[in-house]
Design a protein around this motif. Structure first.
Motif, mmCIF file in Angstrom:
data_model
loop_
_atom_site.group_PDB
_atom_site.id
_atom_site.type_symbol
_atom_site.label_atom_id
_atom_site.label_comp_id
_atom_site.label_asym_id
_atom_site.label_seq_id
_atom_site.Cartn_x
_atom_site.Cartn_y
_atom_site.Cartn_z
ATOM 1 N N ASP A 339 1.241 -0.927 0.054
ATOM 2 C CA ASP A 339 0.472 -0.107 -0.321
ATOM 3 C C ASP A 339 1.002 1.388 0.435
ATOM 4 O OD1 ASP A 339 -2.698 -2.203 0.173
ATOM 5 O OD2 ASP A 339 -2.582 -1.356 2.016
ATOM 6 N N VAL A 340 1.992 1.423 0.587
ATOM 7 C CA VAL A 340 2.881 2.732 0.623
ATOM 8 C C VAL A 340 3.884 2.606 -0.545
ATOM 9 C CG1 VAL A 340 2.666 2.863 2.632
ATOM 10 C CG2 VAL A 340 4.178 1.240 2.406
ATOM 11 N N GLY A 341 3.843 1.617 -1.502
ATOM 12 C CA GLY A 341 4.615 1.738 -2.550
ATOM 13 C C GLY A 341 6.456 0.742 -2.699
ATOM 14 N N ASN A 342 6.082 -0.028 -0.891
ATOM 15 C CA ASN A 342 6.992 -1.010 -1.085
ATOM 16 C C ASN A 342 7.206 -1.707 -2.039
ATOM 17 O OD1 ASN A 342 8.215 0.869 0.342
ATOM 18 N ND2 ASN A 342 7.565 -0.258 2.607
ATOM 19 N N GLY A 343 8.488 -2.384 -2.711
ATOM 20 C CA GLY A 343 8.211 -3.439 -3.348
ATOM 21 C C GLY A 343 8.485 -5.317 -2.752
ATOM 22 N N VAL A 344 6.474 -6.660 -3.225
ATOM 23 C CA VAL A 344 6.722 -7.600 -1.979
ATOM 24 C C VAL A 344 6.842 -8.622 -2.706
ATOM 25 C CG1 VAL A 344 5.325 -6.185 -0.838
ATOM 26 C CG2 VAL A 344 4.299 -6.935 -2.888
ATOM 27 N N ALA A 345 7.009 -9.912 -2.057
ATOM 28 C CA ALA A 345 7.315 -10.606 -3.134
ATOM 29 C C ALA A 345 5.930 -11.183 -2.505
ATOM 30 C CB ALA A 345 8.000 -12.000 -2.137
ATOM 31 N N VAL A 346 5.341 -11.426 -3.871
ATOM 32 C CA VAL A 346 4.054 -12.318 -4.256
ATOM 33 C C VAL A 346 3.659 -14.080 -3.167
ATOM 34 C CG1 VAL A 346 2.254 -12.584 -5.834
ATOM 35 C CG2 VAL A 346 4.103 -10.736 -6.022
ATOM 36 N N ASP A 347 4.896 -13.956 -3.522
ATOM 37 C CA ASP A 347 4.376 -15.808 -3.325
ATOM 38 C C ASP A 347 4.315 -15.514 -1.303
ATOM 39 O OD1 ASP A 347 4.373 -16.723 -5.440
ATOM 40 O OD2 ASP A 347 6.591 -17.891 -5.456
#
Length: 395
Positions: A339-347
């Motif tokens: 929600d704040v724009g940080n990259g995430v790992a989808v899995d």
């Protein structure tokens, strides 16, 4: 001496004139270089221009019935008065022309693919701007050439084969593929804000990828990639606000139902572009209105008030060229982000929501009751307290 200088000057002037004339006619010359004596000079009648690759959407997703349909002025609050938003049929017809997949997702607990299809057909009958029934049949036609796909939380995940060789794979490979696909097949546990339901729906669709080239087919090469599912970076998700009844009751009430902000967060986490459909007008005659969420709007890449209309010859706010990459709303493909724009790992996001929801189900099935400490202290009687103090004195 002077005559030699004049002759040299005229020779240079003649050379410059020939070069300028050759560029004016569109010819190109190759300067002589060491080792290139045997190369032949080539000529071209067209000027060199840079070709920028334009990635048309491989899939557009209508996340929620609200993003595709709206209530008519009949005054009924049931789904029988739903009609297609203006511009939806034109947008799906564009998908039909270029091979882009369209998906309608419904997170209603009791919805099925058959009911979603029937809802779409009934909305087409009530829509004034809908095309002829023959075009509608092309849109929702057979399994091989189907453009509009319907997915619900009750859908069974079936991944169609990407090629003929995949059908001839060994049993060991099939088992490995089934184990990898099971990760996204979460059924009701995959509802938003988990991106599992969206990813599951995209992987159940197969497209023919387009080759490199510009918009509208300019300079586009042949299809060289094998058939595959749409990429999330080339998927555009349309989301509208939640339905609210004029009687004061939320149409989508209940703890097990997702909100518009949940759908926006799920699309961002999956790595898709998100467009929010804002409701600028409110008809008092309609039994249900759309309640916009400003927090949800901040999670989207663009905010629009409509798809336009169904006239393909007019300039529309939303078309496949407009939502391309780059296009009218963005330049670069997205990455999975929170929600704040940080990259995430989808899995990891999918696994987190699955673990949390399975744990909640296990606790509810076992009937465990957690008692607050303050309440427990109040329920201790005087006799019990005296027995506890007596035991402490003995120590």
């Amino acid at each position: 001496m002077v005559a030699g200088r004049v002759i040299c000057f005229l020779a240079h002037l003649l050379t410059i004139s020939i070069v300028c004339l050759s560029y004016a006619l569109g010819f190109q010359t190759i300067a002589a270089q060491p080792g290139n004596a045997n190369r032949k000079a080539s000529a071209s009648t067209t000027k060199l221009q840079m070709v920028r690759n334009i990635d048309l959407p491989e899939a557009i997703v209508f996340y929620g019935v609200e993003s595709m349909m709206e209530y008519g002025s009949s005054g009924d609050e049931d789904d029988s008065s739903l009609m297609l938003r203006p511009g939806v049929v034109r947008l799906i017809n564009e998908c039909l022309d270029v091979g882009t997949a369209a998906i309608l997702l419904s997170e209603e607990p009791d919805a099925s693919e058959i009911s979603a299809r029937q809802l779409f057909l009934s909305a087409c009958d009530l829509s004034l701007d809908a095309t002829a029934s023959s075009n509608i049949q092309k849109i929702i036609g057979g399994h091989d050439n189907q453009v509009l796909h319907f997915r619900t939380l009750n859908s069974h995940f079936v991944c169609p084969p990407a090629s003929e060789s995949e059908e001839e794979s060994s049993d060991d490979q099939t088992d490995e593929e089934d184990e990898s696909l099971e990760f996204y097949n979460l059924q009701s546990n995959g509802r938003s804000p988990s991106p599992a339901f969206l990813l599951d729906s995209l992987r159940s669709v197969i497209i023919d990828p387009r080759g490199f080239g510009g918009s509208s087919g300019f300079g586009r090469g042949q299809w060289v990639e094998p058939r595959r599912s749409p990429m999330t970076a080339r998927t555009v998700v349309f989301i509208a606000g939640d339905r609210v009844s004029k009687n004061g009751n939320d149409v989508a009430e209940g703890e097990e139902r997702s909100t518009v902000k949940d759908r926006c967060a799920a699309a961002r986490a999956a790595g898709c572009r998100v467009i929010y459909l804002e409701n600028l007008t409110s008809d008092e005659n309609l039994p249900v209105s759309i309640e916009d969420d400003t927090d949800a709007m901040s999670l989207c890449d663009a905010v629009i008030d409509s798809f336009g209309n169904d006239n393909a010859r007019e300039i529309q706010p939303v078309s496949l060229d407009a939502i391309s990459t780059p296009g009218d709303y963005w330049l670069n493909p997205p990455n999975p982000r929170d929600d704040v724009g940080n990259g995430v790992a989808v899995d990891e996001i999918v696994e987190y929501f699955r673990t949390e929801r399975e744990m909640e189900d296990a606790l509810s099935d076992s009937g465990c009751v957690v008692v607050d400490n303050d309440v427990a202290d109040e329920e201790i009687s005087e006799d019990e307290m005296a027995a506890i103090l007596a035991d402490l004195d003995a120590l």
